[in-house]
Design a protein around this motif. Structure first.
Motif, PDB file in Angstrom:
ATOM      1  N   LEU A 225       0.835  -1.197   0.000  1.00 30.64           N
ATOM      2  CA  LEU A 225       0.000   0.000   0.000  1.00 30.64           C
ATOM      3  C   LEU A 225       0.867   1.243   0.000  1.00 30.64           C
ATOM      4  N   MET A 226       0.340   2.310  -0.584  1.00 33.22           N
ATOM      5  CA  MET A 226       0.950   3.626  -0.448  1.00 33.22           C
ATOM      6  C   MET A 226      -0.175   4.629  -0.260  1.00 33.22           C
ATOM      7  N   GLY A 227      -0.045   5.476   0.773  1.00 34.68           N
ATOM      8  CA  GLY A 227      -1.111   6.418   1.063  1.00 34.68           C
ATOM      9  C   GLY A 227      -0.589   7.798   1.372  1.00 34.68           C
ATOM     10  N   ILE A 228      -1.487   8.765   1.295  1.00 31.78           N
ATOM     11  CA  ILE A 228      -1.177  10.157   1.620  1.00 31.78           C
ATOM     12  C   ILE A 228      -2.108  10.624   2.732  1.00 31.78           C
ATOM     13  N   SER A 229      -1.579  11.397   3.673  1.00 34.92           N
ATOM     14  CA  SER A 229      -2.381  11.996   4.725  1.00 34.92           C
ATOM     15  C   SER A 229      -3.161  10.925   5.502  1.00 34.92           C
ATOM     16  N   THR A 230      -4.491  10.963   5.484  1.00 39.07           N
ATOM     17  CA  THR A 230      -5.266   9.926   6.162  1.00 39.07           C
ATOM     18  C   THR A 230      -5.015   8.567   5.528  1.00 39.07           C
ATOM     19  N   GLY A 231      -4.875   8.537   4.209  1.00 39.75           N
ATOM     20  CA  GLY A 231      -4.535   7.291   3.526  1.00 39.75           C
ATOM     21  C   GLY A 231      -3.180   6.766   3.951  1.00 39.75           C
ATOM     22  N   ALA A 232      -2.272   7.671   4.322  1.00 33.51           N
ATOM     23  CA  ALA A 232      -0.954   7.248   4.813  1.00 33.51           C
ATOM     24  C   ALA A 232      -1.082   6.596   6.186  1.00 33.51           C
ATOM     25  N   PHE A 233      -1.944   7.146   7.023  1.00 35.03           N
ATOM     26  CA  PHE A 233      -2.243   6.506   8.312  1.00 35.03           C
ATOM     27  C   PHE A 233      -2.694   5.067   8.074  1.00 35.03           C
ATOM     28  N   LYS A 237      -1.080   1.329   9.029  1.00 37.04           N
ATOM     29  CA  LYS A 237      -1.870   0.508   9.956  1.00 37.04           C
ATOM     30  C   LYS A 237      -2.239  -0.861   9.391  1.00 37.04           C
ATOM     31  N   LEU A 238      -2.696  -0.904   8.148  1.00 37.60           N
ATOM     32  CA  LEU A 238      -3.243  -2.147   7.599  1.00 37.60           C
ATOM     33  C   LEU A 238      -2.229  -3.283   7.487  1.00 37.60           C
ATOM     34  N   PRO A 239      -0.956  -3.045   7.109  1.00 34.72           N
ATOM     35  CA  PRO A 239      -0.015  -4.175   7.103  1.00 34.72           C
ATOM     36  C   PRO A 239       0.216  -4.768   8.486  1.00 34.72           C
ATOM     37  N   LEU A 240       0.104  -3.947   9.524  1.00 40.02           N
ATOM     38  CA  LEU A 240       0.268  -4.451  10.879  1.00 40.02           C
ATOM     39  C   LEU A 240      -0.935  -5.288  11.306  1.00 40.02           C
ATOM     40  N   GLN A 241      -2.112  -4.910  10.849  1.00 41.90           N
ATOM     41  CA  GLN A 241      -3.321  -5.657  11.189  1.00 41.90           C
ATOM     42  C   GLN A 241      -3.530  -6.874  10.288  1.00 41.90           C
ATOM     43  N   TYR A 242      -3.054  -6.771   9.053  1.00 41.53           N
ATOM     44  CA  TYR A 242      -3.281  -7.839   8.072  1.00 41.53           C
ATOM     45  C   TYR A 242      -1.958  -8.241   7.404  1.00 41.53           C
ATOM     46  N   GLY A 249       3.928  -1.152   3.491  1.00 44.26           N
ATOM     47  CA  GLY A 249       3.135   0.062   3.347  1.00 44.26           C
ATOM     48  C   GLY A 249       4.021   1.290   3.362  1.00 44.26           C
ATOM     49  N   ALA A 250       3.733   2.236   2.474  1.00 43.04           N
ATOM     50  CA  ALA A 250       4.463   3.503   2.424  1.00 43.04           C
ATOM     51  C   ALA A 250       3.500   4.617   2.809  1.00 43.04           C
ATOM     52  N   ALA A 251       3.827   5.333   3.878  1.00 42.99           N
ATOM     53  CA  ALA A 251       2.960   6.373   4.426  1.00 42.99           C
ATOM     54  C   ALA A 251       3.598   7.743   4.177  1.00 42.99           C
ATOM     55  N   LEU A 252       2.980   8.543   3.309  1.00 47.45           N
ATOM     56  CA  LEU A 252       3.502   9.859   2.961  1.00 47.45           C
ATOM     57  C   LEU A 252       2.720  10.924   3.720  1.00 47.45           C
ATOM     58  N   ASP A 253       3.398  11.597   4.640  1.00 41.70           N
ATOM     59  CA  ASP A 253       2.776  12.597   5.511  1.00 41.70           C
ATOM     60  C   ASP A 253       1.561  12.029   6.246  1.00 41.70           C
ATOM     61  N   PRO A 254       1.751  10.970   7.031  1.00 42.31           N
ATOM     62  CA  PRO A 254       0.588  10.367   7.702  1.00 42.31           C
ATOM     63  C   PRO A 254      -0.005  11.271   8.770  1.00 42.31           C
ATOM     64  N   ASP A 255      -1.316  11.144   8.956  1.00 39.78           N
ATOM     65  CA  ASP A 255      -1.980  11.787  10.088  1.00 39.78           C
ATOM     66  C   ASP A 255      -1.372  11.241  11.378  1.00 39.78           C
ATOM     67  N   PRO A 256      -1.624  11.900  12.528  1.00 36.47           N
ATOM     68  CA  PRO A 256      -1.056  11.422  13.795  1.00 36.47           C
ATOM     69  C   PRO A 256      -1.236   9.924  13.980  1.00 36.47           C
ATOM     70  N   LEU A 257      -0.138   9.227  14.212  1.00 36.95           N
ATOM     71  CA  LEU A 257      -0.136   7.769  14.240  1.00 36.95           C
ATOM     72  C   LEU A 257      -0.733   7.189  15.520  1.00 36.95           C
ATOM     73  N   THR A 258      -1.146   8.052  16.428  1.00 32.55           N
ATOM     74  CA  THR A 258      -1.844   7.602  17.640  1.00 32.55           C
ATOM     75  C   THR A 258      -3.359   7.623  17.454  1.00 32.55           C
ATOM     76  N   GLY A 259      -3.822   8.115  16.299  1.00 29.31           N
ATOM     77  CA  GLY A 259      -5.251   8.159  16.029  1.00 29.31           C
ATOM     78  C   GLY A 259      -5.844   9.529  16.267  1.00 29.31           C
ATOM     79  N   ASP A 260      -6.999   9.770  15.675  1.00 32.49           N
ATOM     80  CA  ASP A 260      -7.663  11.071  15.733  1.00 32.49           C
ATOM     81  C   ASP A 260      -8.934  10.966  16.578  1.00 32.49           C
ATOM     82  N   PRO A 261      -9.003  11.662  17.723  1.00 31.62           N
ATOM     83  CA  PRO A 261     -10.202  11.601  18.565  1.00 31.62           C
ATOM     84  C   PRO A 261     -11.462  12.090  17.861  1.00 31.62           C
ATOM     85  N   ASP A 262     -11.304  12.964  16.855  1.00 30.07           N
ATOM     86  CA  ASP A 262     -12.466  13.463  16.132  1.00 30.07           C
ATOM     87  C   ASP A 262     -13.028  12.416  15.175  1.00 30.07           C
TER      88      ASP A 262
END
Length: 355
Positions: A225-233, A237-242, A249-262
């Protein structure tokens, strides 16, 4: 014409230019007294402004994927819950060839029961003479939020950027798969929630569809996988779960890796589905992750990459990080990361393989 198509945007630009030209030519040719001429001139000005606004709004929508279709814009779509009873039956899909060489379908997953657009592009090598029994690696491209699968094509320079790297010998020829990340218009950070099984959609339904319809490599070694922003998050995440589905997985500028409370208000659900928690609780996983950001990107701070790499120690997860000195949270920055990310993915994911 589709709302997000290049032809629709080009048509609006031409119409806007013609409106300005028409106003210039007709400004002093409107017949009649002043009370007739001035309203006509005001109407010409309004038409110029309206066409220009429509062109700019369409360009912005294409860049950020705010609305993916006319039905989405006008609010005439069936929606997530209603579409569960209508539309394509689960597990079935017919791909339509587009003018840009991509194939697209509207597909309902048999596991998640979610439905959304899936765009697939096959490299030239896929249809080369003698390659009819060759199987190819798959790279799923995950867009941001807001966004749409076509963001990768209309703004992200795909598949041209990959083709250029393949010609230079800097990347492998991948089958590119661009799925919708927000079926029903709701962001869950690619997490299974009681109402929306987004992880199942991305890690089970879409891979099963693509593997059935195209000559793909079997096993996780052929999928990434390769994602940007939320897609980077999600790409982190997905290779670790699956790990039995995705090798890297390549994460380009991922959102906070601890998750978003919103996004996920349940603190336990958010934590257990965050890359930071997942990598700290992973043992001996045959997974590689590439994390990139820029020193100027406040949405994806540099310090979280170092924290993630430290959390991954002892997990067996291969982590590579990249920090560019400058760049914002946009495709101009992300396309500059392509050579490093795609080159790295080509070392983690198996190349095309014949019988």
């Amino acid at each position: 014409m589709e709302l997000t198509s290049t032809s629709f945007l080009a048509t609006l630009i031409v119409v806007a230019a013609l409106a300005v030209l028409g106003a210039l030519l007709l400004w002093n040719r409107v017949p009649g007294p002043g009370w007739v001429r001035w309203p006509a001139r005001l109407a010409m000005i309004a038409l110029c402004q309206l066409t220009a606004i429509c062109a700019v709004a369409t360009w912005i929508n294409g860049s950020y994927g705010l609305y993916s279709s006319w039905e989405d814009l006008l609010g005439t779509g069936t929606g997530q819950n209603a579409s569960a009873m209508t539309g394509p039956p689960p597990g079935r899909a017919t791909f339509t060839l587009g003018g840009d060489g991509t194939r697209s379908t509207y597909f309902r997953g048999s596991r998640s029961k979610l439905a959304g657009q899936v765009i697939v592009w096959t490299p030239p090598e896929y249809d080369a003479p003698g390659a009819d029994r060759t199987r190819f690696p798959v790279l799923m491209l995950l867009h941001g939020y807001p966004g749409s699968p076509r963001s990768w094509i209309d703004v992200g320079g795909m598949p041209g950027a990959l083709e250029q790297l393949v010609r230079l010998g800097a990347a492998s020829p991948f089958i590119l798969v661009m799925p919708e990340l927000y079926p029903g218009g709701v962001n869950t950070d690619c997490t299974d929630t009681p109402r929306r099984k987004l992880a199942d959609w991305l890690a089970r339904d879409v891979p099963e569809l693509v593997a059935k319809k195209f000559r793909t490599l079997a096993g996780p070694g052929g999928w990434g996988l390769m994602g940007i922003s939320t897609g980077a998050f999600c790409a982190a995440k997905l290779p670790l779960q699956y790990p039995r589905v995705f090798r890297a997985g390549a994460a380009l500028d991922p959102d906070p890796l601890t998750g978003d409370p919103d996004v996920l208000t349940d603190p336990v659900l958010r934590e257990r589905n965050s890359p930071m928690w997942l990598v700290a609780h992973t043992k001996k996983a045959d997974v590689g992750l590439f994390l990139a950001t820029s020193a100027q990107d406040k949405d994806s701070p540099v310090k979280q990459l170092a924290a993630f790499a430290k959390a991954a120690e002892g997990s067996g997860v291969r982590v590579k990080t990249l920090v560019r000195p400058e760049g914002g949270h946009n495709f101009q920055t992300w396309t500059g990361m392509y050579p490093d990310a795609l080159g790295w993915l080509s070392t983690e994911i198996s190349p095309p393989r014949g019988p």
